[in-house]
Design a protein around this motif. Structure first.
Motif, short mmCIF file in Angstrom:
data_model
loop_
_atom_site.label_atom_id
_atom_site.label_comp_id
_atom_site.label_asym_id
_atom_site.label_seq_id
_atom_site.Cartn_x
_atom_site.Cartn_y
_atom_site.Cartn_z
N ARG A 181 0.57 -1.22 -0.42
CA ARG A 181 -0.13 0.06 0.61
C ARG A 181 0.85 1.49 0.61
NH1 ARG A 181 -5.20 -1.74 0.72
NH2 ARG A 181 -5.44 -3.79 1.85
N ALA A 182 0.31 2.31 -0.85
CA ALA A 182 1.17 2.93 -0.60
C ALA A 182 0.71 4.13 0.81
CB ALA A 182 0.98 4.15 -1.94
N GLU A 183 1.86 4.99 0.58
CA GLU A 183 2.32 5.63 2.17
C GLU A 183 1.57 7.14 1.84
OE1 GLU A 183 2.57 5.43 5.02
OE2 GLU A 183 2.75 3.22 4.81
N PRO A 184 0.61 7.80 1.81
CA PRO A 184 0.36 9.24 1.28
C PRO A 184 0.90 9.54 1.82
CG PRO A 184 -1.79 8.33 3.43
CD PRO A 184 0.05 7.15 3.30
N SER A 185 1.41 10.17 0.48
CA SER A 185 2.38 11.67 0.88
C SER A 185 2.03 12.81 1.25
CB SER A 185 2.44 12.25 -1.13
OG SER A 185 3.11 13.17 -1.61
N ARG A 186 3.29 13.22 1.86
CA ARG A 186 3.15 14.38 2.87
C ARG A 186 4.17 14.80 2.29
NH1 ARG A 186 -1.35 15.05 4.99
NH2 ARG A 186 -2.54 12.58 5.70
N SER A 187 4.39 16.66 1.76
CA SER A 187 5.25 17.75 1.17
C SER A 187 5.81 18.15 2.88
CB SER A 187 4.41 18.38 0.95
OG SER A 187 5.67 20.01 1.13
N LEU A 188 7.02 18.63 2.28
CA LEU A 188 8.17 18.65 3.58
C LEU A 188 7.85 20.73 4.01
CD1 LEU A 188 10.90 17.03 3.43
CD2 LEU A 188 9.04 16.19 4.54
N LEU A 189 6.81 20.85 2.64
CA LEU A 189 6.53 22.32 2.92
C LEU A 189 6.59 22.83 4.16
CD1 LEU A 189 5.52 23.12 -0.56
CD2 LEU A 189 7.58 23.74 0.37
N PRO A 190 6.39 24.05 5.09
CA PRO A 190 6.22 24.81 5.99
C PRO A 190 4.80 25.54 6.20
CG PRO A 190 7.70 25.88 5.43
CD PRO A 190 7.52 24.87 3.94
N VAL A 191 3.91 25.34 7.36
CA VAL A 191 2.45 25.83 7.34
C VAL A 191 2.73 27.51 7.63
CG1 VAL A 191 0.22 25.71 8.13
CG2 VAL A 191 1.43 23.43 7.67
N GLU A 192 2.96 28.12 6.43
CA GLU A 192 3.04 29.75 6.73
C GLU A 192 1.33 30.32 8.11
OE1 GLU A 192 4.67 30.70 3.35
OE2 GLU A 192 6.60 29.76 3.73
N GLY A 193 -0.01 29.75 7.46
CA GLY A 193 -0.44 30.71 7.77
C GLY A 193 -2.28 29.73 7.61
N ALA A 194 -2.80 30.98 6.75
CA ALA A 194 -4.14 29.76 5.97
C ALA A 194 -4.90 31.42 5.05
CB ALA A 194 -5.41 30.04 7.38
N LEU A 195 -4.94 31.14 4.59
CA LEU A 195 -5.90 31.05 3.29
C LEU A 195 -7.12 32.20 3.56
CD1 LEU A 195 -6.07 32.31 -0.09
CD2 LEU A 195 -8.24 30.78 -0.15
N PRO A 196 -6.78 33.30 3.42
CA PRO A 196 -8.06 34.24 4.32
C PRO A 196 -9.40 34.37 3.65
CG PRO A 196 -6.92 36.34 3.20
CD PRO A 196 -5.97 34.51 3.19
N ASP A 197 -10.80 34.59 4.00
CA ASP A 197 -12.19 34.54 4.21
C ASP A 197 -12.02 35.47 2.53
OD1 ASP A 197 -14.74 34.07 3.24
OD2 ASP A 197 -15.60 34.96 5.22
N LEU A 198 -12.50 34.71 1.85
CA LEU A 198 -12.44 35.47 0.20
C LEU A 198 -13.32 36.58 0.17
CD1 LEU A 198 -11.14 32.27 -2.20
CD2 LEU A 198 -9.86 34.66 -1.87
#
Length: 583
Positions: free
Chosen positions: A255-272
């Motif tokens: 079974r494939a392990e889910p791919s996880r990016s190593l990019l950091p979390v910098e914040g959240a997309l604001p309400d559009l």
């Protein structure tokens, strides 16, 4: 450890599969090259070692490869046919054998630790073990075992989760299991060979018979006899046996392990919902974009740095749309005229943007992103988290890599390096000539004006100005101009603006007066028409027309290494000039 045991047992079961038929004749005659009294050591074992090593080397890359590996596999099969055919012909003729072996004599002697001189007996110039090893390797390239559940388990696991030493070891274990039973088959064939030797007289007639038989068998394989055999007699029995082994040992499918990016979390997309309105498509919401990777581009229509990023935005939107990328623009105005929705819509049409654009006249989205730059890129993952940003031009390779990485994460697969996307850029969209760029943005409104060189000095309201003596990156006005906070307005006909610069490209952000009437202009470089150094919005004679408020490219030099004096004279009044930019 359990999977290694299963792989070995699957290799042992190869003997019961019709897939072994194409290589079995070569195994049974593997003692033919061995002139020593120990045919197992000199012939069969090196042959099987070469077969196992060649199969492991070929099957490992195939586990994770694509079309290239398939083409290499075809080439390897053709090479195997050629080597085995040469071996068979060498059995038929001593003369051919001598000629074929002569170039390899020294190599074979070095490997075996023997003298470099060939043996006095014909056809014995290459040591038996070395020759058998080479023939085994050629046979390994020819062998394509039946892909039963166990081998399929190994190869599928490698394709899903990447190849490594475990995959190579499992394939080698599978080959070792097959080699074990093939060694037994070769040993069973040896009594028959002894009988033939006694009745046919020492070797020569046996060699010729075996050579002829092998040539006939190779011809049959080349014509697809092995494929016909497998079609008639599928390996259902061995497949069932392998499934029983997997069940008994409790081995689960890969079974494939889910791919996880190593990019950091910098914040959240604001309400559009804070957008003033949406252009070039319906309004979007943060919730509606959930599950998709989103590329956010903060820009303004007259910003040259923003304009030069647009070819990348268009190319990425087209290339990655089917993979789930959503591109949105956020237009945050810099100058007052950019609050006009019609101006923004015209810029969208002019640059051929294929994605929706949020008009952010109140800077709600700007503040939600905590942004301070034109342009700015934000790459948002499928869960609405900002994982990458780029402020200003450049960083395109890193931004595209982030897009690819997050698309792979959203799809649950491994990210692959797919290379940069080609872009098409012309006019003001073309990348700057940074090697010769020595001039920065020059604002012409009173709020940000600097390096002004008219002798009268810059003052608010209408005034008559005269040209000044310019040093590098200084500018001046001539004629009657009213300088406002973000622009200078020509209050009477016949005014001009002059700047001393060094760059390949010169742009002017300008627009007609409130009545919207077009205004003609002429530009000069060092007092003469620009000729071939004219920009896309001016002709070789320097002539052009201001028809709307936007950025105009007036100069593109063929020789950008020298400093020039640029002047633009307007044939009308009301014209508004905002800024010079360079590239």
């Amino acid at each position: 450890m359990t999977l290694f045991l299963a792989a070995y047992l699957a290799g042992v079961l190869t003997l019961l599969s019709p897939c072994i038929v194409p290589v079995l004749p070569f195994v049974l005659v593997s003692f033919v090259p061995a002139r020593s009294g120990r045919p197992l050591v000199a012939g069969t074992l090196p042959f099987l070692a070469g077969l196992g090593l060649a199969f492991t080397a070929a099957a490992g890359p195939a586990a994770v490869g694509g079309g290239l590996v398939a083409r290499l596999g075809t080439a390897g099969r053709l090479l195997a046919f050629g080597l085995l055919a040469a071996f068979a012909v060498s059995l038929l003729s001593h003369r051919v054998s001598d000629r074929l072996h002569r170039p390899l004599v020294r190599l074979g002697a070095a490997v075996a630790g023997l003298s470099a001189a060939p043996s006095s007996r014909r056809g014995t110039g290459i040591p038996g073990p070395f020759r058998s090893l080479c023939l085994g390797a050629a046979t390994g390239l020819l062998w394509t075992p039946c892909a039963g559940p166990i081998l399929g388990l190994v190869l599928t696991g490698a394709a899903l989760n990447g190849a490594g030493w475990q995959t190579t070891a499992l394939i080698a274990t599978y080959a070792a299991g097959a080699a074990t039973v093939l060694a037994g088959a070769a040993r069973l064939g040896r009594p028959l060979a002894a009988v033939l030797r006694r009745h046919l007289g020492l070797g020569d007639r046996l060699r010729r018979a075996v050579g002829a038989g092998l040539l006939a068998w190779l011809a049959a394989l080349a014509l697809g006899a092995d494929a016909d055999l497998l079609a008639r007699y599928p390996a259902a029995g061995t497949v069932a046996a392998e499934e029983s082994i997997l069940t008994a040992l409790g081995v689960e499918p890969a079974r494939a392990e889910p791919s996880r990016s190593l990019l950091p979390v910098e914040g959240a997309l604001p309400d559009l919902a804070g957008a003033t309105q949406w252009l070039n498509g319906g309004s979007l919401t943060k919730e509606g974009l959930r599950g998709r990777v989103v590329l956010v581009h903060v820009w303004t229509s007259s910003c040259i740095n923003c304009i030069r990023t647009l070819p990348y935005l268009r190319a990425w939107a087209e290339r990655y749309r089917e993979q789930g990328l959503a591109v949105i623009g956020i237009h945050a105005p810099e100058f007052a005229f950019e609050h006009d929705v019609g101006t923004v819509a015209a810029a969208i049409r002019r640059h051929g943007l294929p994605y929706p654009v949020a008009v952010d006249n109140e800077f709600r989205l700007w503040r939600g992103l905590r942004n301070s730059y034109w342009p700015a890129l934000y790459v948002v993952d499928a869960e609405g988290r900002i994982r990458h940003h780029q402020f200003g031009e450049g960083g395109y390779a890193r931004s595209e890599a982030a897009i690819q990485d997050l698309l792979a994460e959203a799809a649950g697969r491994r990210a692959t390096d797919r290379g940069a996307t080609p872009t098409r850029a012309a006019g003001a969209e073309a990348a700057p000539d940074l090697a010769h760029l020595r001039s920065g943005e020059i604002y012409l409104g009173s709020d940000k004006a600097a390096t002004f060189a008219s002798p009268e000095g810059l003052s608010f309201g209408p005034r008559v100005y005269s040209p000044g003596r310019l040093r590098p990156n200084q500018w001046s006005l001539a004629g009657t101009w009213a300088v406002e906070p973000d622009h200078a307005r020509l209050a009477a006909e016949g005014g001009s603006v002059t700047v001393r610069f060094r760059a390949r490209d010169l742009h002017l952000v300008a627009g007609p007066g409130p009545d919207g009437r077009p205004v003609r202009f002429d530009v000069t470089l060092d007092g003469a028409p620009p000729g071939e150094d004219h920009g896309t919005d001016a002709g070789p004679d320097g002539g052009g027309t201001i028809v709307e408020t936007r950025l105009y490219q007036l100069v593109r030099q063929s020789d950008p290494a020298r400093e020039r004096t640029f002047a633009v004279r307007f044939h009308g009044s009301g014209i508004r000039v905002y800024a010079f930019t360079f590239g």
